[in-house]
Design an enzyme around this catalytic site. Sequence first.
Site, PDB file in Angstrom:
ATOM      1  N   LYS A  71      43.021  48.496  36.753  1.00 44.51           N
ATOM      2  CA  LYS A  71      43.019  47.067  37.125  1.00 44.51           C
ATOM      3  C   LYS A  71      43.534  46.125  36.029  1.00 44.51           C
ATOM      4  O   LYS A  71      44.037  45.059  36.339  1.00 44.51           O
ATOM      5  CB  LYS A  71      41.607  46.644  37.547  1.00 44.51           C
ATOM      6  N   ASP A 107      38.107  41.096  44.481  1.00 44.62           N
ATOM      7  CA  ASP A 107      36.783  41.748  44.418  1.00 44.62           C
ATOM      8  C   ASP A 107      35.648  40.727  44.477  1.00 44.62           C
ATOM      9  O   ASP A 107      34.693  40.877  45.250  1.00 44.62           O
ATOM     10  CB  ASP A 107      36.637  42.541  43.108  1.00 44.62           C
ATOM     11  N   GLY A 132      31.583  45.339  33.486  1.00 45.48           N
ATOM     12  CA  GLY A 132      32.920  45.918  33.673  1.00 45.48           C
ATOM     13  C   GLY A 132      33.739  45.062  34.637  1.00 45.48           C
ATOM     14  O   GLY A 132      33.436  43.873  34.858  1.00 45.48           O
ATOM     15  N   GLY A 133      34.759  45.661  35.210  1.00 46.96           N
ATOM     16  CA  GLY A 133      35.685  44.923  36.069  1.00 46.96           C
ATOM     17  C   GLY A 133      35.009  44.286  37.277  1.00 46.96           C
ATOM     18  O   GLY A 133      35.255  43.112  37.595  1.00 46.96           O
ATOM     19  N   ALA A 134      34.133  45.029  37.949  1.00 45.81           N
ATOM     20  CA  ALA A 134      33.475  44.491  39.146  1.00 45.81           C
ATOM     21  C   ALA A 134      32.557  43.330  38.763  1.00 45.81           C
ATOM     22  O   ALA A 134      32.549  42.281  39.417  1.00 45.81           O
ATOM     23  CB  ALA A 134      32.682  45.594  39.853  1.00 45.81           C
ATOM     24  N   GLY A 247      27.429  47.920  49.239  1.00 49.08           N
ATOM     25  CA  GLY A 247      28.784  47.784  48.699  1.00 49.08           C
ATOM     26  C   GLY A 247      29.869  47.754  49.770  1.00 49.08           C
ATOM     27  O   GLY A 247      31.005  47.376  49.490  1.00 49.08           O
TER      28      GLY A 247
END
Length: 289
Positions: A71, A107, A132-134, A247
């Site tokens: 990402k 996201d 992190g990314g999320a 999720g």
Amino acid sequence: MAGGFKAELTGCFSTPCDDNPTVVMLEAAFRHRGLNWRYINAEVQPAGLAAAVAGARAMGWRGFNLSMPHKVEVIRHLDGLGESAKVIGAVNCVIRRGEKLVGENTDGKGFLSSLEPVRDPRGTHCLILGAGGAARAIAVELALAGVERISIVNRSARRGEELAAVVRAARPIEVTSSAWTGELPIPTDVDVLVNATSIGLGDASARVPVAAHTLRPGLVVADVIPNPPRTRFLAEAQAAGCTTLDGLGMLVGQGVLGVGYWTGQDRPTVAAAADMAAVMRRALEEVFS
Ligand code: NDP
């Protein structure tokens, strides 16, 4: 004989990719819309990312998703970034606009579209596990959506601090970050608790170290893990009387946005978006039933 044999292509680059169910929900959405489109779930190693993007460009793909671990790295292979992707510093959805490949981040907005029907985020205190990314995407979009306070708890304190700085730059709200050690008690003034770590991915028995006796009715508890959707974290929260969000809701939310971007219809009516979300959710539930 007339043509009609060329499908439009989209897909996802990640590794490992085999447990990512996105293909099922997106191809269901394409069929529902009567589109001759495909979604290719491709195993792409870090060393192959540049070639994969070049291939998608050469073949005129409409767009593609990125999942772990591409990402951030993908950004240098693109021609531009949308607003959310710029602030978040990561791209999960690439759109072909003319000859250009533009990166967006859907996201966090996908997460919001799953949260909003159960809890208006404005004025709330959200506690995010992970950095992190999320977590980054969720924290930035929550801040922009008007939450009053964000607490970040992460195993690596440094990464938590970095995320806090990103969120403060997006909107000057109260953001604290702390290192995660041992069983985490959830303060009574938290309205929304999000597991944005990868704990539970591919392992329904994995436990998020949160003190279960501090979960309570009235708390909204969300998990980013799409597979398996019924995580131990959500089961414990449900047993404590919390409102839970799995999720799949976030996955569906970002899928609806992605299809909108790729087809050039990025402002569907509320009814059309809800209809497509329902089709996608049903497709995923069939897979997991
Ligand atoms: P990253 O690798 O960027 O971040 C992982 C995070 O999890 C980090 O904060 C890491 O902490 C933490 N973590 C991992 N293992 C542990 C552990 N044992 N104990 C405590 N913390 C841990 O991953 P992403 O943020 O990109 O993805 C996270 C999850 O989100 C994945 O499972 C992914 O499938 C899911 N996801 C779901 C989406 C959806 O639509 N439902 C969309 C995007 C992602 P540290 O910094 O200390 O290493």
